[in-house]
Scaffold this motif. Sequence first.
Motif, mmCIF file in Angstrom:
data_model
loop_
_atom_site.group_PDB
_atom_site.id
_atom_site.type_symbol
_atom_site.label_atom_id
_atom_site.label_comp_id
_atom_site.label_asym_id
_atom_site.label_seq_id
_atom_site.Cartn_x
_atom_site.Cartn_y
_atom_site.Cartn_z
ATOM 1 N N PHE A 190 -10.698 -8.219 -12.569
ATOM 2 C CA PHE A 190 -11.215 -9.504 -12.105
ATOM 3 C C PHE A 190 -11.222 -9.501 -10.585
ATOM 4 O O PHE A 190 -10.600 -8.656 -9.940
ATOM 5 N N VAL A 191 -11.945 -10.438 -10.016
ATOM 6 C CA VAL A 191 -11.884 -10.656 -8.573
ATOM 7 C C VAL A 191 -12.010 -12.147 -8.313
ATOM 8 O O VAL A 191 -12.825 -12.833 -8.931
ATOM 9 N N ILE A 192 -11.162 -12.646 -7.443
ATOM 10 C CA ILE A 192 -11.235 -14.019 -6.962
ATOM 11 C C ILE A 192 -11.879 -13.967 -5.581
ATOM 12 O O ILE A 192 -11.498 -13.152 -4.740
ATOM 13 N N GLY A 193 -12.865 -14.806 -5.355
ATOM 14 C CA GLY A 193 -13.618 -14.752 -4.114
ATOM 15 C C GLY A 193 -13.239 -15.834 -3.123
ATOM 16 O O GLY A 193 -12.847 -16.934 -3.499
ATOM 17 N N ALA A 194 -13.369 -15.480 -1.846
ATOM 18 C CA ALA A 194 -13.216 -16.437 -0.754
ATOM 19 C C ALA A 194 -14.506 -16.411 0.057
ATOM 20 O O ALA A 194 -14.918 -15.352 0.544
ATOM 21 N N LYS A 195 -15.162 -17.546 0.185
ATOM 22 C CA LYS A 195 -16.462 -17.595 0.856
ATOM 23 C C LYS A 195 -16.365 -17.177 2.313
ATOM 24 O O LYS A 195 -15.511 -17.657 3.063
ATOM 25 N N LYS A 196 -17.259 -16.275 2.707
ATOM 26 C CA LYS A 196 -17.346 -15.836 4.097
ATOM 27 C C LYS A 196 -18.585 -16.417 4.780
ATOM 28 O O LYS A 196 -18.499 -16.950 5.872
ATOM 29 N N GLU A 197 -19.738 -16.253 4.144
ATOM 30 C CA GLU A 197 -20.988 -16.780 4.690
ATOM 31 C C GLU A 197 -21.884 -17.298 3.575
ATOM 32 O O GLU A 197 -21.768 -16.869 2.431
ATOM 33 N N GLY A 198 -22.758 -18.220 3.949
ATOM 34 C CA GLY A 198 -23.756 -18.716 3.013
ATOM 35 C C GLY A 198 -25.049 -19.019 3.739
ATOM 36 O O GLY A 198 -25.029 -19.400 4.916
ATOM 37 N N VAL A 199 -26.185 -18.816 3.062
ATOM 38 C CA VAL A 199 -27.489 -19.126 3.646
ATOM 39 C C VAL A 199 -28.323 -19.827 2.581
ATOM 40 O O VAL A 199 -28.159 -19.587 1.381
ATOM 41 N N PRO A 200 -29.218 -20.714 2.987
ATOM 42 C CA PRO A 200 -30.086 -21.373 2.006
ATOM 43 C C PRO A 200 -30.932 -20.343 1.256
ATOM 44 O O PRO A 200 -31.336 -19.324 1.817
ATOM 45 N N SER A 201 -31.200 -20.635 0.011
ATOM 46 C CA SER A 201 -32.061 -19.758 -0.766
ATOM 47 C C SER A 201 -33.434 -19.676 -0.116
ATOM 48 O O SER A 201 -34.056 -20.703 0.165
ATOM 49 N N PRO A 202 -33.939 -18.468 0.141
ATOM 50 C CA PRO A 202 -35.284 -18.350 0.733
ATOM 51 C C PRO A 202 -36.382 -18.742 -0.240
ATOM 52 O O PRO A 202 -37.548 -18.836 0.152
ATOM 53 N N GLU A 203 -36.026 -18.995 -1.499
ATOM 54 C CA GLU A 203 -37.021 -19.341 -2.511
ATOM 55 C C GLU A 203 -37.094 -20.836 -2.791
ATOM 56 O O GLU A 203 -37.769 -21.262 -3.732
ATOM 57 N N GLY A 204 -36.382 -21.651 -1.990
ATOM 58 C CA GLY A 204 -36.543 -23.085 -2.142
ATOM 59 C C GLY A 204 -35.251 -23.854 -2.232
ATOM 60 O O GLY A 204 -34.210 -23.322 -2.634
ATOM 61 N N SER A 205 -35.312 -25.130 -1.850
ATOM 62 C CA SER A 205 -34.114 -25.975 -1.771
ATOM 63 C C SER A 205 -33.579 -26.403 -3.128
ATOM 64 O O SER A 205 -32.494 -26.973 -3.211
ATOM 65 N N ALA A 206 -34.317 -26.149 -4.213
ATOM 66 C CA ALA A 206 -33.816 -26.473 -5.553
ATOM 67 C C ALA A 206 -32.766 -25.475 -6.015
ATOM 68 O O ALA A 206 -32.071 -25.713 -7.012
ATOM 69 N N ASN A 207 -32.631 -24.380 -5.272
ATOM 70 C CA ASN A 207 -31.708 -23.311 -5.653
ATOM 71 C C ASN A 207 -30.438 -23.356 -4.820
ATOM 72 O O ASN A 207 -30.482 -23.648 -3.614
ATOM 73 N N VAL A 208 -29.296 -23.067 -5.445
ATOM 74 C CA VAL A 208 -28.043 -23.011 -4.696
ATOM 75 C C VAL A 208 -28.090 -21.863 -3.695
ATOM 76 O O VAL A 208 -28.874 -20.913 -3.838
ATOM 77 N N ASP A 209 -27.254 -21.964 -2.680
ATOM 78 C CA ASP A 209 -27.250 -21.002 -1.578
ATOM 79 C C ASP A 209 -26.942 -19.575 -2.034
ATOM 80 O O ASP A 209 -26.298 -19.362 -3.065
ATOM 81 N N TRP A 210 -27.387 -18.631 -1.247
ATOM 82 C CA TRP A 210 -26.941 -17.247 -1.379
ATOM 83 C C TRP A 210 -25.617 -17.127 -0.631
ATOM 84 O O TRP A 210 -25.443 -17.737 0.441
ATOM 85 N N LEU A 211 -24.690 -16.354 -1.180
ATOM 86 C CA LEU A 211 -23.345 -16.293 -0.623
ATOM 87 C C LEU A 211 -22.835 -14.860 -0.460
ATOM 88 O O LEU A 211 -23.229 -13.957 -1.197
ATOM 89 N N HIS A 212 -21.940 -14.699 0.514
ATOM 90 C CA HIS A 212 -21.111 -13.503 0.639
ATOM 91 C C HIS A 212 -19.664 -13.952 0.538
ATOM 92 O O HIS A 212 -19.237 -14.856 1.269
ATOM 93 N N LEU A 213 -18.917 -13.365 -0.402
ATOM 94 C CA LEU A 213 -17.512 -13.708 -0.593
ATOM 95 C C LEU A 213 -16.664 -12.444 -0.504
ATOM 96 O O LEU A 213 -17.100 -11.349 -0.908
ATOM 97 N N ALA A 214 -15.461 -12.590 0.017
ATOM 98 C CA ALA A 214 -14.526 -11.472 0.121
ATOM 99 C C ALA A 214 -13.459 -11.578 -0.953
ATOM 100 O O ALA A 214 -13.194 -12.658 -1.496
ATOM 101 N N ASN A 215 -12.840 -10.446 -1.253
ATOM 102 C CA ASN A 215 -11.775 -10.404 -2.257
ATOM 103 C C ASN A 215 -10.585 -11.245 -1.817
ATOM 104 O O ASN A 215 -10.076 -11.107 -0.714
ATOM 105 N N ASN A 216 -10.130 -12.106 -2.726
ATOM 106 C CA ASN A 216 -8.921 -12.901 -2.496
ATOM 107 C C ASN A 216 -7.961 -12.759 -3.679
ATOM 108 O O ASN A 216 -7.154 -13.636 -3.948
ATOM 109 N N GLY A 217 -8.113 -11.625 -4.396
ATOM 110 C CA GLY A 217 -7.257 -11.354 -5.543
ATOM 111 C C GLY A 217 -7.995 -10.543 -6.584
ATOM 112 O O GLY A 217 -9.204 -10.712 -6.779
ATOM 113 N N GLY A 218 -7.291 -9.622 -7.254
ATOM 114 C CA GLY A 218 -7.905 -8.796 -8.281
ATOM 115 C C GLY A 218 -8.423 -7.482 -7.734
ATOM 116 O O GLY A 218 -8.462 -7.261 -6.519
ATOM 117 N N ALA A 219 -8.836 -6.580 -8.635
ATOM 118 C CA ALA A 219 -9.254 -5.238 -8.240
ATOM 119 C C ALA A 219 -10.688 -4.905 -8.645
ATOM 120 O O ALA A 219 -11.116 -3.767 -8.508
#
Length: 225
Positions: A154-183
């Motif tokens: 498993f991996v638990i994520g911690a948000k590092k960066e987020g950007v709006p979806s380039p395909e429209g505002s109806a979509n949740v953001d694209w994200l980069h998350l770092a490991n905060n637990g798990g392998a």
Amino acid sequence: MQMISLVSLALAATSLAAPTLKARASCNENLVIGDLAGLPPPSGAVSFVALGVGTQNYTCSESGTYASAGAVASLFDASCLANSPDFATLSSRAFDSWNQASASASPASALNSIQGLDTTPIGDHYFTTSPSGTGTSPKWDMTSKAFNGNPDAFVIGAKKEGVPSPEGSANVDWLHLANNGGALADDIYRTETQGGQPPASCTAGETTTVKYTSLYYLTGGSVKQ
């Protein structure tokens, strides 16, 4: 005799399942992430590409706007489709099927029309208590499915960066998350999101779930197929 038959069937099922995992492993070689819409590139190799199909969940605040209450999704192995000509539309095609499915339909049953996709979930995505003990964090969990019995899968994520979806505002953001637990991974990228955004206004105390799909790229990690 019945006991022997049941054991034999269980062993046969196990022997049939093992090659599937081995075959998946070959699909994970040389995987790359495409357009990241401004998110930083990964520092490690891609280990898994998972299609997430589920809901973004919200609770209405006193101000009359929805606030995130986490997400719940099933994860499907998309690694073996990553080099196919129509991979770029996988999330949108999955969303169309999921969005049109009945309220009682499971993500797996909604994806039967996606050619070449194994609709046996490899894991689950949900929110859990943060390792700090305060608040909640997103978790990608394969301990009871693809890596059944491996407590580190498993991996638990911690948000590092987020950007709006380039395909429209109806979509949740694209994200980069770092490991905060798990392998399972060192970093997680959420891309190719479809849907998931709540209505603009609401009545305080209301809750809602909004269907969404996305691709999850898991990089690095010590748990391998």
